[in-house]
Design an enzyme around this catalytic site. Structure first.
Site, PDB file in Angstrom:
ATOM      1  N   CYS A  53      51.723  41.228  61.282  1.00 57.18           N
ATOM      2  CA  CYS A  53      51.168  42.631  61.612  1.00 57.18           C
ATOM      3  C   CYS A  53      51.532  43.183  62.861  1.00 57.18           C
ATOM      4  O   CYS A  53      52.302  42.544  63.691  1.00 57.18           O
ATOM      5  CB  CYS A  53      49.754  42.613  60.955  1.00 57.18           C
ATOM      6  SG  CYS A  53      49.410  41.701  59.665  1.00 57.18           S
TER       7      CYS A  53
ATOM      8  N   ARG B 288      49.026  45.924  58.439  1.00 51.37           N
ATOM      9  CA  ARG B 288      49.310  44.964  57.885  1.00 51.37           C
ATOM     10  C   ARG B 288      50.657  44.737  56.960  1.00 51.37           C
ATOM     11  O   ARG B 288      51.064  45.868  56.254  1.00 51.37           O
ATOM     12  CB  ARG B 288      48.152  44.736  56.731  1.00 51.37           C
ATOM     13  CG  ARG B 288      48.314  43.476  56.185  1.00 51.37           C
ATOM     14  CD  ARG B 288      47.038  43.227  54.835  1.00 51.37           C
ATOM     15  NE  ARG B 288      47.030  42.024  54.548  1.00 51.37           N
ATOM     16  CZ  ARG B 288      46.432  41.439  53.762  1.00 51.37           C
ATOM     17  NH1 ARG B 288      46.088  42.175  52.775  1.00 51.37           N
ATOM     18  NH2 ARG B 288      46.510  40.070  53.170  1.00 51.37           N
ATOM     19  N   LEU B 289      51.400  43.446  57.192  1.00 52.65           N
ATOM     20  CA  LEU B 289      52.254  43.110  56.208  1.00 52.65           C
ATOM     21  C   LEU B 289      51.730  42.056  55.691  1.00 52.65           C
ATOM     22  O   LEU B 289      51.529  40.929  56.230  1.00 52.65           O
ATOM     23  CB  LEU B 289      53.600  42.494  57.323  1.00 52.65           C
ATOM     24  CG  LEU B 289      54.723  41.931  56.673  1.00 52.65           C
ATOM     25  CD1 LEU B 289      55.379  43.079  55.681  1.00 52.65           C
ATOM     26  CD2 LEU B 289      55.639  41.290  57.709  1.00 52.65           C
TER      27      LEU B 289
END
Length: 591
Positions: free
Chosen positions: A2, A50-51
Protein backbone atom coordinates in the site's frame (compact mmCIF):
# COMPACT_ATOMS: atom_id res chain seq x y z
CA UNK A 1 1.21 -3.54 -0.30
CA UNK A 2 0.00 0.00 0.00
CA UNK A 3 0.92 3.65 0.45
CA UNK A 4 0.90 5.43 3.79
CA UNK A 5 1.19 9.03 4.92
CA UNK A 6 0.47 11.20 7.91
CA UNK A 7 1.00 14.39 9.86
CA UNK A 8 1.42 15.07 13.56
CA UNK A 9 1.16 18.76 14.45
CA UNK A 10 2.80 18.28 17.84
CA UNK A 11 3.27 22.00 18.31
CA UNK A 12 -0.55 22.17 18.53
CA UNK A 13 -0.67 25.61 16.93
CA UNK A 14 -2.96 24.39 14.15
CA UNK A 15 -4.98 21.20 13.57
CA UNK A 16 -4.22 18.75 10.78
CA UNK A 17 -6.15 19.70 7.66
CA UNK A 18 -8.09 16.80 6.21
CA UNK A 19 -7.86 18.46 2.79
CA UNK A 20 -4.05 18.50 3.01
CA UNK A 21 -4.01 14.89 4.21
CA UNK A 22 -6.19 13.90 1.28
CA UNK A 23 -3.73 15.58 -1.11
CA UNK A 24 -0.86 13.65 0.48
CA UNK A 25 -2.87 10.46 0.13
CA UNK A 26 -3.79 11.17 -3.47
CA UNK A 27 -0.09 11.52 -4.36
CA UNK A 28 0.19 7.82 -3.46
CA UNK A 29 -2.85 6.66 -5.48
CA UNK A 30 -0.70 4.49 -7.78
CA UNK A 31 0.48 2.47 -4.75
CA UNK A 32 -3.06 1.65 -3.66
CA UNK A 33 -5.66 1.60 -6.44
CA UNK A 34 -8.13 -0.55 -4.46
CA UNK A 35 -9.18 1.90 -1.78
CA UNK A 36 -8.28 4.85 0.41
CA UNK A 37 -8.93 6.10 3.92
CA UNK A 38 -7.95 8.84 6.36
CA UNK A 39 -8.16 9.30 10.10
CA UNK A 40 -7.97 12.83 11.56
CA UNK A 41 -8.25 13.75 15.22
CA UNK A 42 -7.29 17.40 15.73
CA UNK A 43 -3.47 17.34 15.70
CA UNK A 44 -2.91 13.86 14.25
CA UNK A 45 -3.81 12.57 10.79
CA UNK A 46 -3.11 9.22 9.11
CA UNK A 47 -3.68 8.40 5.44
CA UNK A 48 -3.74 5.13 3.54
CA UNK A 49 -4.02 3.86 -0.05
CA UNK A 50 -4.76 0.13 -0.33
CA UNK A 51 -3.54 -2.53 -2.73
CA UNK A 52 -5.59 -5.57 -1.70
CA UNK A 53 -3.56 -8.78 -1.37
CA UNK A 54 -4.90 -10.64 1.70
CA UNK A 55 -8.50 -10.71 3.04
CA UNK A 56 -9.78 -8.66 0.13
CA UNK A 57 -13.15 -7.78 1.68
CA UNK A 58 -11.76 -6.52 4.99
CA UNK A 59 -8.59 -4.75 6.06
CA UNK A 60 -9.68 -1.16 5.46
CA UNK A 61 -7.13 1.32 6.86
CA UNK A 62 -6.30 3.27 8.90
CA UNK A 63 -7.29 0.53 11.33
CA UNK A 64 -7.91 0.81 15.06
CA UNK A 65 -8.30 -1.32 18.17
CA UNK A 66 -11.57 -1.85 20.04
CA UNK A 67 -11.49 1.37 22.09
CA UNK A 68 -10.02 3.54 19.29
CA UNK A 69 -6.87 4.39 21.25
CA UNK A 70 -4.40 2.73 18.85
CA UNK A 71 -4.49 3.51 15.12
CA UNK A 72 -2.25 2.10 12.37
CA UNK A 73 -1.55 2.82 8.72
CA UNK A 74 0.59 0.11 7.19
CA UNK A 75 2.35 -0.89 3.96
CA UNK A 76 3.76 -4.36 3.36
CA UNK A 77 3.34 -7.99 4.32
CA UNK A 78 3.89 -9.77 7.64
CA UNK A 79 4.48 -13.32 6.45
CA UNK A 80 4.19 -14.91 9.91
CA UNK A 81 1.00 -13.04 10.82
CA UNK A 82 -1.16 -16.15 11.24
CA UNK A 83 1.26 -17.62 13.78
CA UNK A 84 1.33 -14.29 15.63
CA UNK A 85 -2.46 -14.07 15.46
CA UNK A 86 -2.83 -17.46 17.20
CA UNK A 87 -0.46 -16.38 19.97
CA UNK A 88 -2.35 -13.13 20.48
CA UNK A 89 -5.71 -14.92 20.54
CA UNK A 90 -4.32 -17.19 23.24
CA UNK A 91 -3.49 -14.05 25.22
CA UNK A 92 -7.09 -12.84 24.96
CA UNK A 93 -7.03 -10.58 21.90
CA UNK A 94 -10.07 -10.73 19.62
CA UNK A 95 -9.87 -10.30 15.85
CA UNK A 96 -12.53 -9.22 13.35
CA UNK A 97 -10.42 -9.67 10.16
CA UNK A 98 -7.96 -12.19 8.77
CA UNK A 99 -5.41 -9.63 7.64
CA UNK A 100 -1.94 -8.84 8.95
CA UNK A 101 -2.81 -5.21 9.67
CA UNK A 102 -4.90 -6.17 12.66
CA UNK A 103 -2.03 -8.32 13.95
CA UNK A 104 0.13 -5.19 14.08
CA UNK A 105 -2.52 -3.35 16.13
CA UNK A 106 -2.85 -6.12 18.72
CA UNK A 107 0.90 -6.81 18.78
CA UNK A 108 1.49 -3.17 19.67
CA UNK A 109 -1.14 -3.41 22.41
CA UNK A 110 0.58 -6.50 23.81
CA UNK A 111 4.27 -5.70 23.36
CA UNK A 112 4.50 -1.97 22.68
CA UNK A 113 7.30 -0.78 20.34
CA UNK A 114 9.09 -4.13 20.82
CA UNK A 115 6.37 -5.74 18.67
CA UNK A 116 8.42 -5.01 15.56
CA UNK A 117 11.06 -7.61 16.45
CA UNK A 118 8.38 -10.33 16.16
CA UNK A 119 7.46 -9.53 12.56
CA UNK A 120 8.95 -11.45 9.64
CA UNK A 121 8.23 -9.53 6.50
CA UNK A 122 8.62 -6.33 4.54
CA UNK A 123 6.88 -3.39 6.11
CA UNK A 124 6.64 0.28 6.89
CA UNK A 125 3.95 1.45 9.28
CA UNK A 126 2.90 4.24 11.61
CA UNK A 127 1.01 3.81 14.88
CA UNK A 128 -0.72 6.58 16.78
CA UNK A 129 -1.02 5.79 20.49
CA UNK A 130 -3.63 8.18 21.83
CA UNK A 131 -3.10 7.36 25.50
CA UNK A 132 0.59 8.30 25.48
CA UNK A 133 0.39 10.78 22.56
CA UNK A 134 3.10 8.82 20.78
CA UNK A 135 3.68 8.51 17.05
CA UNK A 136 5.59 5.31 16.32
CA UNK A 137 7.13 4.62 12.88
CA UNK A 138 8.79 1.33 11.92
CA UNK A 139 10.65 0.03 8.87
CA UNK A 140 11.57 -3.57 8.05
CA UNK A 141 15.03 -4.99 8.69
CA UNK A 142 16.48 -4.77 5.17
CA UNK A 143 14.57 -1.71 3.94
CA UNK A 144 12.43 -3.50 1.36
CA UNK A 145 9.69 -0.94 2.04
CA UNK A 146 10.56 2.78 2.02
CA UNK A 147 9.57 5.23 4.74
CA UNK A 148 10.36 8.96 4.77
CA UNK A 149 9.82 11.73 7.28
CA UNK A 150 10.26 15.46 7.73
CA UNK A 151 10.53 17.13 11.12
CA UNK A 152 10.02 20.83 11.70
CA UNK A 153 9.59 22.82 14.91
CA UNK A 154 5.82 22.29 14.68
CA UNK A 155 5.11 19.07 12.78
CA UNK A 156 6.31 15.56 11.94
CA UNK A 157 5.28 14.38 8.46
CA UNK A 158 5.81 10.89 7.03
CA UNK A 159 4.98 8.91 3.89
CA UNK A 160 5.88 5.94 1.70
CA UNK A 161 7.13 8.36 -0.94
CA UNK A 162 8.63 11.82 -0.81
CA UNK A 163 6.06 13.23 -3.24
CA UNK A 164 3.35 12.85 -0.60
CA UNK A 165 5.31 14.89 1.94
CA UNK A 166 5.81 17.57 -0.71
CA UNK A 167 2.03 18.08 -0.77
CA UNK A 168 2.14 19.60 2.73
CA UNK A 169 2.19 23.42 2.67
CA UNK A 170 5.09 23.56 5.15
CA UNK A 171 7.41 21.71 2.74
CA UNK A 172 9.04 23.09 -0.38
CA UNK A 173 10.95 20.93 -2.87
CA UNK A 174 14.63 21.82 -2.50
CA UNK A 175 17.75 19.85 -3.40
CA UNK A 176 19.80 18.42 -0.54
CA UNK A 177 23.36 19.59 -1.39
CA UNK A 178 25.08 16.62 0.30
CA UNK A 179 22.98 14.11 -1.67
CA UNK A 180 24.20 15.29 -5.09
CA UNK A 181 27.82 14.04 -4.85
CA UNK A 182 26.67 10.96 -2.91
CA UNK A 183 24.35 10.01 -5.73
CA UNK A 184 26.87 10.81 -8.46
CA UNK A 185 29.98 9.22 -7.01
CA UNK A 186 28.66 6.58 -4.56
CA UNK A 187 25.37 5.61 -6.22
CA UNK A 188 24.12 5.37 -2.63
CA UNK A 189 22.78 8.07 -0.34
CA UNK A 190 24.41 8.20 3.11
CA UNK A 191 23.20 9.13 6.59
CA UNK A 192 19.49 8.83 5.76
CA UNK A 193 19.67 11.48 3.04
CA UNK A 194 17.13 11.78 0.26
CA UNK A 195 17.60 14.05 -2.73
CA UNK A 196 15.35 16.57 -0.96
CA UNK A 197 16.35 18.99 1.75
CA UNK A 198 14.63 18.47 5.14
CA UNK A 199 13.29 15.04 4.14
CA UNK A 200 15.03 11.94 5.45
CA UNK A 201 14.66 8.19 5.28
CA UNK A 202 13.95 6.04 8.33
CA UNK A 203 16.90 3.60 8.29
CA UNK A 204 16.19 -0.10 7.74
CA UNK A 205 15.92 -2.05 10.97
CA UNK A 206 14.95 1.07 12.91
CA UNK A 207 11.92 2.56 14.56
CA UNK A 208 11.22 6.23 15.08
CA UNK A 209 9.43 7.10 18.31
CA UNK A 210 8.12 10.63 18.72
CA UNK A 211 6.80 11.67 22.12
CA UNK A 212 6.92 14.88 24.18
CA UNK A 213 8.30 16.80 21.19
CA UNK A 214 11.32 14.48 21.09
CA UNK A 215 12.42 12.16 18.28
CA UNK A 216 14.22 8.89 18.99
CA UNK A 217 15.62 6.72 16.18
CA UNK A 218 16.01 3.26 17.70
CA UNK A 219 17.78 0.32 15.99
CA UNK A 220 16.10 -3.04 16.56
CA UNK A 221 18.08 -5.26 14.13
CA UNK A 222 21.35 -5.48 12.26
CA UNK A 223 23.49 -8.19 10.72
CA UNK A 224 26.06 -9.43 13.23
CA UNK A 225 29.25 -10.81 11.66
CA UNK A 226 30.86 -13.41 13.90
CA UNK A 227 34.38 -14.77 13.99
CA UNK A 228 34.77 -17.49 11.38
CA UNK A 229 35.90 -19.94 14.06
CA UNK A 230 32.54 -19.71 15.84
CA UNK A 231 30.06 -22.50 15.19
CA UNK A 232 32.09 -24.17 12.38
CA UNK A 233 30.11 -26.25 9.87
CA UNK A 234 30.98 -28.25 6.79
CA UNK A 235 30.23 -27.03 3.27
CA UNK A 236 27.49 -29.64 3.08
CA UNK A 237 25.93 -28.36 6.32
CA UNK A 238 25.89 -24.79 5.05
CA UNK A 239 24.43 -25.89 1.73
CA UNK A 240 21.62 -27.97 3.24
CA UNK A 241 20.61 -25.34 5.78
CA UNK A 242 20.67 -22.53 3.20
CA UNK A 243 18.41 -24.53 0.90
CA UNK A 244 16.01 -25.27 3.77
CA UNK A 245 15.81 -21.57 4.62
CA UNK A 246 15.20 -20.67 0.97
CA UNK A 247 12.46 -23.26 0.65
CA UNK A 248 10.66 -21.87 3.69
CA UNK A 249 11.13 -18.26 2.60
CA UNK A 250 9.63 -18.92 -0.83
CA UNK A 251 6.74 -20.90 0.67
CA UNK A 252 5.86 -18.04 3.01
CA UNK A 253 5.97 -15.51 0.19
CA UNK A 254 3.41 -17.36 -1.89
CA UNK A 255 0.55 -16.35 0.42
CA UNK A 256 -1.84 -14.27 -1.65
CA UNK A 257 -5.53 -13.92 -2.45
CA UNK A 258 -4.70 -12.39 -5.86
CA UNK A 259 -2.81 -13.67 -8.96
CA UNK A 260 0.94 -14.00 -8.52
CA UNK A 261 3.97 -14.96 -10.61
CA UNK A 262 7.75 -14.82 -10.76
CA UNK A 263 10.27 -12.73 -12.67
CA UNK A 264 12.44 -15.04 -14.78
CA UNK A 265 15.47 -13.64 -16.58
CA UNK A 266 17.08 -17.04 -17.06
CA UNK A 267 19.84 -16.07 -14.64
CA UNK A 268 20.78 -18.09 -11.58
CA UNK A 269 18.87 -16.08 -8.97
CA UNK A 270 15.48 -15.70 -10.64
CA UNK A 271 15.63 -19.27 -11.96
CA UNK A 272 16.27 -20.71 -8.51
CA UNK A 273 13.47 -18.71 -6.90
CA UNK A 274 11.11 -19.69 -9.73
CA UNK A 275 12.01 -23.38 -9.42
CA UNK A 276 11.32 -23.33 -5.67
CA UNK A 277 8.06 -21.42 -6.19
CA UNK A 278 6.89 -23.84 -8.88
CA UNK A 279 7.37 -26.66 -6.40
CA UNK A 280 5.08 -24.99 -3.85
CA UNK A 281 2.50 -23.30 -6.10
CA UNK A 282 -0.98 -24.80 -6.27
CA UNK A 283 -1.39 -23.76 -9.91
CA UNK A 284 0.75 -23.34 -13.02
CA UNK A 285 3.15 -20.55 -12.16
CA UNK A 286 3.19 -17.42 -14.33
CA UNK A 287 6.69 -16.22 -15.30
CA UNK A 288 7.94 -13.13 -17.11
CA UNK A 289 11.08 -11.94 -18.91
CA UNK A 290 12.06 -8.95 -21.04
CA UNK A 291 14.58 -7.89 -23.66
CA UNK A 292 15.18 -5.15 -26.20
CA UNK A 293 14.90 -6.24 -29.82
CA UNK A 294 18.38 -5.12 -30.89
CA UNK A 295 19.91 -6.45 -27.67
CA UNK A 296 19.00 -9.99 -28.70
CA UNK A 297 21.23 -9.59 -31.74
CA UNK A 298 24.09 -8.17 -29.66
CA UNK A 299 23.79 -10.67 -26.80
CA UNK A 300 23.37 -13.60 -29.17
CA UNK A 301 23.36 -16.90 -27.32
CA UNK A 302 23.50 -15.12 -23.93
CA UNK A 303 20.20 -13.28 -24.37
CA UNK A 304 17.80 -13.44 -21.42
CA UNK A 305 14.97 -14.63 -23.64
CA UNK A 306 16.83 -17.80 -24.63
CA UNK A 307 17.60 -18.85 -21.08
CA UNK A 308 14.22 -17.77 -19.73
CA UNK A 309 12.51 -20.00 -22.32
CA UNK A 310 14.78 -22.87 -21.38
CA UNK A 311 13.87 -22.47 -17.71
CA UNK A 312 10.16 -21.97 -18.41
CA UNK A 313 10.07 -25.14 -20.51
CA UNK A 314 11.88 -27.12 -17.81
CA UNK A 315 9.39 -25.97 -15.14
CA UNK A 316 6.37 -25.88 -17.48
CA UNK A 317 5.45 -22.37 -16.39
CA UNK A 318 2.94 -20.07 -18.08
CA UNK A 319 5.62 -17.83 -19.57
CA UNK A 320 5.45 -14.42 -21.23
CA UNK A 321 8.31 -12.43 -22.69
CA UNK A 322 8.15 -8.75 -23.49
CA UNK A 323 10.27 -7.26 -26.26
CA UNK A 324 10.78 -3.50 -26.07
CA UNK A 325 12.17 -0.87 -28.43
CA UNK A 326 14.91 1.60 -27.43
CA UNK A 327 12.34 4.39 -27.87
CA UNK A 328 10.20 2.83 -25.13
CA UNK A 329 13.14 3.20 -22.74
CA UNK A 330 13.91 6.81 -23.59
CA UNK A 331 10.24 7.82 -23.46
CA UNK A 332 10.01 6.63 -19.85
CA UNK A 333 12.96 8.52 -18.34
CA UNK A 334 10.96 11.43 -16.90
CA UNK A 335 8.07 9.25 -15.65
CA UNK A 336 10.51 6.84 -14.02
CA UNK A 337 12.30 9.74 -12.35
CA UNK A 338 9.02 11.02 -10.89
CA UNK A 339 8.26 7.64 -9.39
CA UNK A 340 11.76 6.84 -8.11
CA UNK A 341 12.25 10.40 -6.80
CA UNK A 342 15.94 10.51 -7.60
CA UNK A 343 18.12 10.43 -10.71
CA UNK A 344 17.70 6.98 -12.25
CA UNK A 345 20.47 4.55 -13.16
CA UNK A 346 20.86 2.89 -16.55
CA UNK A 347 18.51 -0.02 -15.93
CA UNK A 348 15.69 1.58 -13.90
CA UNK A 349 13.52 2.62 -16.89
CA UNK A 350 13.68 -1.02 -18.05
CA UNK A 351 12.44 -2.28 -14.70
CA UNK A 352 9.64 0.29 -14.83
CA UNK A 353 8.62 -0.89 -18.31
CA UNK A 354 8.56 -4.53 -17.23
CA UNK A 355 6.25 -3.88 -14.28
CA UNK A 356 3.95 -1.86 -16.53
CA UNK A 357 3.41 -4.93 -18.73
CA UNK A 358 2.95 -7.28 -15.77
CA UNK A 359 -0.05 -5.44 -14.36
CA UNK A 360 -2.61 -7.15 -16.60
CA UNK A 361 -1.47 -10.60 -15.45
CA UNK A 362 -0.49 -10.47 -11.77
CA UNK A 363 -0.58 -8.34 -8.64
CA UNK A 364 2.28 -10.10 -6.82
CA UNK A 365 5.66 -11.23 -8.21
CA UNK A 366 8.73 -12.90 -6.75
CA UNK A 367 12.14 -11.37 -7.48
CA UNK A 368 15.71 -12.63 -7.11
CA UNK A 369 16.93 -9.31 -5.69
CA UNK A 370 19.53 -9.55 -2.92
CA UNK A 371 21.32 -12.73 -3.97
CA UNK A 372 24.39 -11.01 -5.43
CA UNK A 373 24.95 -8.99 -2.27
CA UNK A 374 24.53 -12.04 -0.02
CA UNK A 375 26.52 -14.60 -1.96
CA UNK A 376 29.16 -12.45 -3.68
CA UNK A 377 27.84 -12.33 -7.21
CA UNK A 378 29.44 -9.20 -8.63
CA UNK A 379 32.62 -9.38 -10.73
CA UNK A 380 34.45 -6.79 -8.64
CA UNK A 381 34.52 -9.19 -5.70
CA UNK A 382 37.08 -11.29 -7.57
CA UNK A 383 40.00 -8.93 -6.85
CA UNK A 384 38.60 -7.20 -3.82
CA UNK A 385 40.85 -5.34 -1.38
CA UNK A 386 40.51 -6.10 2.34
CA UNK A 387 37.72 -4.04 3.86
CA UNK A 388 40.19 -2.11 6.03
CA UNK A 389 41.99 -0.80 2.91
CA UNK A 390 38.95 0.56 1.10
CA UNK A 391 39.05 4.23 0.11
CA UNK A 392 35.94 4.10 -2.06
CA UNK A 393 32.83 1.95 -2.37
CA UNK A 394 33.59 -1.13 -4.49
CA UNK A 395 30.54 -0.60 -6.70
CA UNK A 396 31.57 3.01 -7.40
CA UNK A 397 35.22 3.00 -8.53
CA UNK A 398 37.25 6.00 -9.67
CA UNK A 399 36.09 8.10 -6.73
CA UNK A 400 39.27 10.20 -6.62
CA UNK A 401 39.20 10.91 -10.34
CA UNK A 402 35.48 11.48 -10.86
CA UNK A 403 34.96 13.53 -7.70
CA UNK A 404 37.41 16.03 -9.19
CA UNK A 405 34.53 17.18 -11.38
CA UNK A 406 32.88 18.85 -8.39
CA UNK A 407 32.98 22.59 -7.97
CA UNK A 408 35.53 23.05 -5.12
CA UNK A 409 33.00 25.12 -3.16
CA UNK A 410 30.45 22.28 -3.34
CA UNK A 411 33.08 19.76 -2.27
CA UNK A 412 34.00 21.89 0.77
CA UNK A 413 30.42 22.64 1.81
CA UNK A 414 29.22 19.02 1.59
CA UNK A 415 32.44 17.47 3.03
CA UNK A 416 31.67 14.65 0.66
CA UNK A 417 34.99 12.81 0.78
CA UNK A 418 35.15 13.02 4.56
CA UNK A 419 31.66 11.52 4.77
CA UNK A 420 32.64 8.64 2.48
CA UNK A 421 35.76 7.94 4.54
CA UNK A 422 33.92 8.04 7.87
CA UNK A 423 31.16 5.76 6.54
CA UNK A 424 33.73 3.23 5.32
CA UNK A 425 35.62 3.32 8.63
CA UNK A 426 32.47 2.91 10.67
CA UNK A 427 30.87 0.12 8.66
CA UNK A 428 34.01 -1.98 8.19
CA UNK A 429 35.13 -1.76 11.81
CA UNK A 430 31.89 -2.76 13.53
CA UNK A 431 32.86 -6.42 13.81
CA UNK A 432 35.89 -8.40 14.90
CA UNK A 433 35.52 -11.06 12.21
CA UNK A 434 38.65 -11.83 10.23
CA UNK A 435 36.60 -12.57 7.10
CA UNK A 436 37.32 -9.50 4.98
CA UNK A 437 34.96 -10.37 2.12
CA UNK A 438 32.02 -10.75 4.48
CA UNK A 439 32.75 -7.24 5.75
CA UNK A 440 32.60 -5.96 2.17
CA UNK A 441 29.36 -7.85 1.57
CA UNK A 442 27.96 -6.15 4.67
CA UNK A 443 28.65 -2.80 2.96
CA UNK A 444 26.79 -3.97 -0.12
CA UNK A 445 23.77 -5.13 1.85
CA UNK A 446 23.52 -1.97 3.94
CA UNK A 447 24.10 0.58 1.17
CA UNK A 448 24.10 -0.69 -2.43
CA UNK A 449 21.25 -3.18 -1.97
CA UNK A 450 19.17 -0.50 -0.29
CA UNK A 451 19.21 1.52 -3.51
CA UNK A 452 18.19 -1.55 -5.53
CA UNK A 453 15.31 -2.25 -3.17
CA UNK A 454 14.07 1.33 -3.39
CA UNK A 455 14.17 1.07 -7.18
CA UNK A 456 12.23 -2.18 -7.09
CA UNK A 457 9.58 -0.87 -4.71
CA UNK A 458 8.87 2.32 -6.59
CA UNK A 459 8.94 0.89 -10.12
CA UNK A 460 6.63 -1.98 -9.13
CA UNK A 461 4.29 0.12 -7.00
CA UNK A 462 4.04 2.66 -9.82
CA UNK A 463 1.78 0.04 -11.41
CA UNK A 464 0.19 -1.35 -8.26
CA UNK A 465 2.33 -4.51 -8.17
CA UNK A 466 3.84 -6.03 -5.05
CA UNK A 467 7.38 -7.40 -5.51
CA UNK A 468 8.58 -9.92 -2.91
CA UNK A 469 12.20 -10.88 -2.25
CA UNK A 470 12.68 -14.41 -0.84
CA UNK A 471 16.48 -14.08 -0.61
CA UNK A 472 16.01 -11.30 1.95
CA UNK A 473 14.14 -13.16 4.66
CA UNK A 474 16.11 -12.01 7.69
CA UNK A 475 16.77 -15.61 8.78
CA UNK A 476 18.56 -16.17 5.46
CA UNK A 477 20.48 -12.91 5.70
CA UNK A 478 21.62 -13.64 9.28
CA UNK A 479 22.79 -17.11 8.30
CA UNK A 480 24.39 -16.50 4.90
CA UNK A 481 26.22 -13.36 6.09
CA UNK A 482 28.28 -15.65 8.34
CA UNK A 483 29.01 -18.44 5.86
CA UNK A 484 32.80 -18.33 5.28
CA UNK A 485 33.51 -16.28 2.18
CA UNK A 486 35.62 -19.13 0.75
CA UNK A 487 32.30 -20.92 0.22
CA UNK A 488 30.99 -17.94 -1.71
CA UNK A 489 33.96 -16.84 -3.79
CA UNK A 490 37.21 -18.65 -4.64
CA UNK A 491 39.64 -19.10 -7.54
CA UNK A 492 37.72 -16.74 -9.81
CA UNK A 493 34.38 -18.43 -9.14
CA UNK A 494 31.52 -16.58 -7.51
CA UNK A 495 28.35 -17.70 -5.67
CA UNK A 496 29.90 -21.13 -5.11
CA UNK A 497 27.48 -22.43 -2.50
CA UNK A 498 24.40 -21.06 -4.26
CA UNK A 499 25.46 -22.69 -7.51
CA UNK A 500 25.91 -26.00 -5.75
CA UNK A 501 22.37 -25.71 -4.39
CA UNK A 502 21.11 -24.83 -7.86
CA UNK A 503 22.79 -27.82 -9.57
CA UNK A 504 20.21 -30.11 -8.00
CA UNK A 505 17.29 -27.99 -9.21
CA UNK A 506 18.24 -26.24 -12.47
CA UNK A 507 19.61 -27.17 -15.91
CA UNK A 508 23.41 -26.98 -16.07
CA UNK A 509 23.22 -24.25 -18.72
CA UNK A 510 21.49 -21.94 -16.22
CA UNK A 511 23.92 -22.65 -13.39
CA UNK A 512 26.99 -21.97 -15.56
CA UNK A 513 25.55 -19.05 -17.47
CA UNK A 514 27.70 -15.91 -17.49
CA UNK A 515 26.16 -13.10 -15.45
CA UNK A 516 24.42 -10.38 -17.45
CA UNK A 517 23.06 -7.04 -16.22
CA UNK A 518 19.38 -6.21 -16.37
CA UNK A 519 18.59 -5.28 -20.00
CA UNK A 520 18.83 -1.73 -21.27
CA UNK A 521 19.23 -0.51 -24.88
CA UNK A 522 22.75 -1.14 -26.14
CA UNK A 523 24.11 1.28 -28.76
CA UNK A 524 27.90 1.84 -29.03
CA UNK A 525 27.26 5.28 -30.51
CA UNK A 526 25.43 6.35 -27.35
CA UNK A 527 28.74 6.60 -25.44
CA UNK A 528 29.78 9.59 -27.58
CA UNK A 529 26.29 11.09 -27.68
CA UNK A 530 25.80 10.83 -23.91
CA UNK A 531 29.16 12.33 -22.99
CA UNK A 532 28.61 15.30 -25.33
CA UNK A 533 25.17 15.96 -23.82
CA UNK A 534 26.56 15.69 -20.28
CA UNK A 535 29.46 18.02 -21.00
CA UNK A 536 27.14 20.57 -22.60
CA UNK A 537 24.93 20.53 -19.50
CA UNK A 538 27.92 21.41 -17.33
CA UNK A 539 29.35 24.02 -19.66
CA UNK A 540 25.97 25.66 -20.13
CA UNK A 541 24.87 28.37 -17.75
CA UNK A 542 21.25 27.45 -18.41
CA UNK A 543 21.24 23.93 -17.01
CA UNK A 544 20.12 23.09 -13.48
CA UNK A 545 23.31 21.21 -12.65
CA UNK A 546 26.12 23.39 -14.00
CA UNK A 547 26.74 25.12 -10.66
CA UNK A 548 27.69 21.82 -9.02
CA UNK A 549 30.71 21.28 -11.24
CA UNK A 550 34.10 22.61 -12.29
CA UNK A 551 33.70 23.34 -15.99
CA UNK A 552 37.38 22.94 -16.90
CA UNK A 553 37.74 19.64 -15.03
CA UNK A 554 34.58 18.30 -16.65
CA UNK A 555 35.77 19.21 -20.12
CA UNK A 556 39.09 17.46 -19.47
CA UNK A 557 37.31 14.41 -18.11
CA UNK A 558 35.01 13.97 -21.08
CA UNK A 559 37.85 14.56 -23.55
CA UNK A 560 40.33 12.36 -21.63
CA UNK A 561 43.12 14.88 -21.17
CA UNK A 562 45.12 16.65 -18.43
CA UNK A 563 45.18 13.75 -16.01
CA UNK A 564 42.16 11.90 -17.37
CA UNK A 565 43.96 10.27 -20.33
CA UNK A 566 43.54 6.76 -18.96
CA UNK A 567 39.97 7.16 -17.77
CA UNK A 568 37.87 4.05 -18.38
CA UNK A 569 35.24 4.50 -21.12
CA UNK A 570 32.63 2.72 -19.02
CA UNK A 571 33.24 5.19 -16.17
CA UNK A 572 32.77 8.07 -18.62
CA UNK A 573 29.56 6.54 -19.96
CA UNK A 574 28.11 5.93 -16.50
CA UNK A 575 29.04 9.41 -15.33
CA UNK A 576 27.49 10.91 -18.46
CA UNK A 577 24.23 9.08 -17.83
CA UNK A 578 24.27 10.10 -14.15
CA UNK A 579 24.64 13.78 -15.03
CA UNK A 580 21.85 13.65 -17.59
CA UNK A 581 19.65 11.86 -15.05
CA UNK A 582 20.47 14.49 -12.41
CA UNK A 583 19.35 17.26 -14.76
CA UNK A 584 16.15 15.31 -15.45
CA UNK A 585 15.47 14.97 -11.69
CA UNK A 586 15.87 18.73 -11.19
CA UNK A 587 13.43 19.47 -13.99
CA UNK A 588 10.92 16.79 -12.98
CA UNK A 589 10.59 18.15 -9.44
CA UNK A 590 11.18 21.81 -10.25
CA UNK A 591 14.21 22.21 -7.99
Amino acid sequence: MCGICGAYHYGKESPVSEAVLNRMNEALAHRGPDGQGVFVDTFIGLGHRRLSIIDLQNGKQPMTNEDHTVWVTYNGEIYNFRELKRDLENKGHRFVTDCDTEVIVHSYEEYGPDCVSRFNGMFAFAIWDEKTETLFLARDRLGVKPLYYSLSDQALLFASEVKAILQHPDIRAEAEPAAVPEYLFCTALLNGHTMFKHIQSVPPGHTLLFRNKTKRLIPYWDIVLRQSAEEPQTFSDYKEHTLALLQESVRMRLMSDVPFGSLLSGGLDSSLITALAAGHASHRLKTFSMEYGKNSEVAGSNSDTIYARLMADALQTDHKEFIFRPEDYHDMLEKTTWHVEKPVDLTTPSVYLLYQRLKSDVTVVLSGEGSDELFGGYFFFLNQKPASELTEFPWAPYLQEVSGLLNPDVARQTRFKENVSSTLRDMTSRFETDDELNKVLYLFIKLYLLEMLERQDKTSMAWGIEARVPFLDYHIVDYVANIPSAYKLKDGKEKIILKEIARELLPAEIVERKKRPFPFPVDPKSVVVQKNIANELIQSGNSKISAYFDKRAANDFFNKKNGYEHMDNLAIFRTSHALIALECWHKTFGV
